[in-house]
Design an enzyme around this catalytic site. Sequence first.
Site, PDB file in Angstrom:
ATOM      1  N   LYS A   1       0.872  -1.185   0.000  1.00 25.31           N
ATOM      2  CA  LYS A   1       0.000   0.000   0.000  1.00 25.31           C
ATOM      3  C   LYS A   1       0.901   1.225   0.000  1.00 25.31           C
ATOM      4  O   LYS A   1       1.530   1.547   1.002  1.00 25.31           O
ATOM      5  CB  LYS A   1      -0.927   0.005   1.210  1.00 25.31           C
ATOM      6  CG  LYS A   1      -1.982   1.105   1.148  1.00 25.31           C
ATOM      7  CD  LYS A   1      -2.940   1.045   2.318  1.00 25.31           C
ATOM      8  CE  LYS A   1      -4.122   1.989   2.118  1.00 25.31           C
ATOM      9  NZ  LYS A   1      -3.756   3.340   1.690  1.00 25.31           N
TER      10      LYS A   1
ATOM     11  N   ARG B   1      -4.069   7.340  -5.952  1.00 26.72           N
ATOM     12  CA  ARG B   1      -4.710   6.337  -6.791  1.00 26.72           C
ATOM     13  C   ARG B   1      -5.211   6.980  -8.073  1.00 26.72           C
ATOM     14  O   ARG B   1      -5.803   8.069  -8.048  1.00 26.72           O
ATOM     15  CB  ARG B   1      -5.867   5.687  -6.033  1.00 26.72           C
ATOM     16  CG  ARG B   1      -6.571   4.589  -6.818  1.00 26.72           C
ATOM     17  CD  ARG B   1      -7.566   3.884  -5.947  1.00 26.72           C
ATOM     18  NE  ARG B   1      -8.362   2.911  -6.687  1.00 26.72           N
ATOM     19  CZ  ARG B   1      -9.258   2.110  -6.131  1.00 26.72           C
ATOM     20  NH1 ARG B   1      -9.480   2.177  -4.822  1.00 26.72           N
ATOM     21  NH2 ARG B   1      -9.951   1.253  -6.859  1.00 26.72           N
TER      22      ARG B   1
ATOM     23  N   GLU C   1      -1.416   3.220  -9.009  1.00 28.35           N
ATOM     24  CA  GLU C   1      -0.988   4.208  -8.023  1.00 28.35           C
ATOM     25  C   GLU C   1       0.139   5.028  -8.633  1.00 28.35           C
ATOM     26  O   GLU C   1       1.103   4.472  -9.181  1.00 28.35           O
ATOM     27  CB  GLU C   1      -0.490   3.509  -6.753  1.00 28.35           C
ATOM     28  CG  GLU C   1      -0.331   4.421  -5.563  1.00 28.35           C
ATOM     29  CD  GLU C   1      -1.610   4.610  -4.766  1.00 28.35           C
ATOM     30  OE1 GLU C   1      -1.580   5.373  -3.785  1.00 28.35           O
ATOM     31  OE2 GLU C   1      -2.625   3.987  -5.117  1.00 28.35           O
TER      32      GLU C   1
ATOM     33  N   PHE D   1      -2.302  -2.109 -10.418  1.00 31.12           N
ATOM     34  CA  PHE D   1      -2.680  -3.189  -9.501  1.00 31.12           C
ATOM     35  C   PHE D   1      -4.012  -3.855  -9.837  1.00 31.12           C
ATOM     36  O   PHE D   1      -4.416  -4.806  -9.157  1.00 31.12           O
ATOM     37  CB  PHE D   1      -2.702  -2.706  -8.052  1.00 31.12           C
ATOM     38  CG  PHE D   1      -3.682  -1.607  -7.740  1.00 31.12           C
ATOM     39  CD1 PHE D   1      -5.014  -1.888  -7.470  1.00 31.12           C
ATOM     40  CD2 PHE D   1      -3.264  -0.276  -7.695  1.00 31.12           C
ATOM     41  CE1 PHE D   1      -5.910  -0.882  -7.174  1.00 31.12           C
ATOM     42  CE2 PHE D   1      -4.163   0.738  -7.392  1.00 31.12           C
ATOM     43  CZ  PHE D   1      -5.489   0.436  -7.136  1.00 31.12           C
TER      44      PHE D   1
END
Length: 509
Positions: free
Chosen positions: A212, A217, A261, A298
Site C-alpha cells: 500500500k 490512486r 498508483e 494493480f
Amino acid sequence: MLLAEIAATSTEVGSLSSRLAKVTRVATTLAAVGTPADIGVIVAWLSGELPQRQIGVGWASLRTLPEPAGTATLTVDGVDATFSEIKGLHGPGSQARRTASLAALFGAATADEQQFLRRLLAGELRQGALAGVMVDAVAKAAGVPVAAVRRAAMLAGDLPVVAAAALSGGGPALAGFTLQVGRPVGPMLAQTATSVEDALDTLGGTALFESKLDGARVQVHRAGDTVSIYTRSLDDVTARLPEVVEATLALPLTDLIADAEAIALRPDGRPHRFQVTASRFGTRSGEVGREPLSVFFFDLLHRDGTDLLDLPMTERLAALDGVVPQSQRMRRLLTADPAAAQQFLTDTLDAGHEGVMAKDPAAAYAAGRRGAAWLKVKPVHTLDLVVLAVERGSGRRTGTLSNIHLGARDPQTGGFIMLGKTFKGMTDAMLAWQTRRFTELADGPTDGYVVKVRPEQVVEIAYDGVQGSTRYPGGMALRFARVLRYREDKSAAEADTVDTVRAHYERNG
C-alpha cells in the site's frame, strides 16, 4: 421543485439515526420530483456535493449574508443555474460579481434555505445521505433492485445521472449503462483490518497481499493512442501526469481500463512525502522541474475489447501480468501463512510505504466498500493532544459541540501549537459528553461557529501520518485524525509535544 422541500428533507434526514428511515425519507422526496434534471441535482445535493463540483465559494464568502426572505420562492433548477453562472465568472471584476450573485441568491432564501445552502457550499452538509444511503433511496423511489442501481452507478461513475435514468426509465434505462473506455468507473474501496491475521480470517484463510503506497490512486483509460487519467474522485488529471500517459502508451495493447498508483520516488526507491506526489495533481499541467512520478498498476478492468471486472481477482491479475512489466506492477504475495504475510508487511513498511492491502483472490470488482473483499492493514499512530477550540455541530449534530481543534504542547513556550481538527470517531455518547465538557471550558467570545476553550482537556488521537502545512503555525498537520478517547487521567502538561510530532514528520520524510 422548491428548494424549501430539499432543505426540509436534508434537515429531517440529519435528525434520523436509522439508516432505513433515512432511505425512506430521501426516496419519498425523489419520487415526488417531476423532471430528470432536478433528480440529478437533488441527488448530488443530498449527497453533500454540487454537480458543478467547485464554484469558488467557501466559508469566507458566506460569513456575511443578507436577511432571509419570509417566503420560499427558490426552485431547484433556478439555484442550480445560479451555481453554474457563479462557476463561470472569471477575469477582472469576477469576485464582485460572484459576491453580488451570492447576495441575491441568499437574499431570496428563507432562513432554513440559507442554512442548507451555506452548509452545501461549505462542504458541511453531513446529514448522512451519502453514497450507500442514496443508492438504496434511488432504488426504492424507482422501484428497481438496489444491485441494478449500484452497478449502473459504478459503470457510469455518476450516481446523479443514474438516479435520473432510474426514475425516468426504470430497469431498462439502468441496463443501458455499460463499461466504456474513456468514461471513469466508480472505484472499489477497502475496509480496515487490524492486522494481517485479522485480514486472513476475514478473507477465509487466504489473501492476496499488495504493498500500500502513500501515493495517489489513479484510474487509467486507453483507447488507441488516447489516454485519459482520473483520480479516485473521478476528476480528469491527464494533462498533469505525462509520465503515466507515456507508460500507458508503451503497453502492448490497444484498449484498457486499469487501476494504478502514481507516486513520487526518491533515487533510492523510497517514497517522497505524500505532498510531493499531491503537488503534481494540483497543477494544471505536468510542468518541467516537478518531481517525476512512477506508476504501479494493480488491477485491470478491461483489455482490448474484453471486460474483466466480473472475473475473480486472480484472473484479472493474470491478464494484467500479460501486458504490464513487473517493474510497473504493484508488489504482491498470495498466501495463507500469517508469518509470510507479516514479513511482507514488515518489508513494505521498511521500504517507507504505509502498509498493505489484503484482497479476496476470488472477488469480482465492485464499486464502494460493500462486503470486505479489500482490506487495508497499516500501523496506527496515536498522540495525546489538547483541545484548543470546538465548532458547533450541523445536521444531525446540531446542538452539539463537534469538530475539535487539536494542539500539541510546545515545551519552549508552555503553550500549544495547533495541528489540525477532526470530528471523526465520535460516538453519540462522546458528543454529549464533550458538549457538556467544552461548555464548561468555554473561554472568551466566539464568532458564533468556533468556541474557544481553556486548553485543559486531553484527547487521544489516531492518525495516519504528518504532512507539511502552511495553514498551521507549526508548519505541520495530522492526516486523517480521529478521536479514540478522552484522557481524563492526563493533564495538559502531560500531552505530547510538538517535538514528538516533528520527529515523526522528519522520520518519514
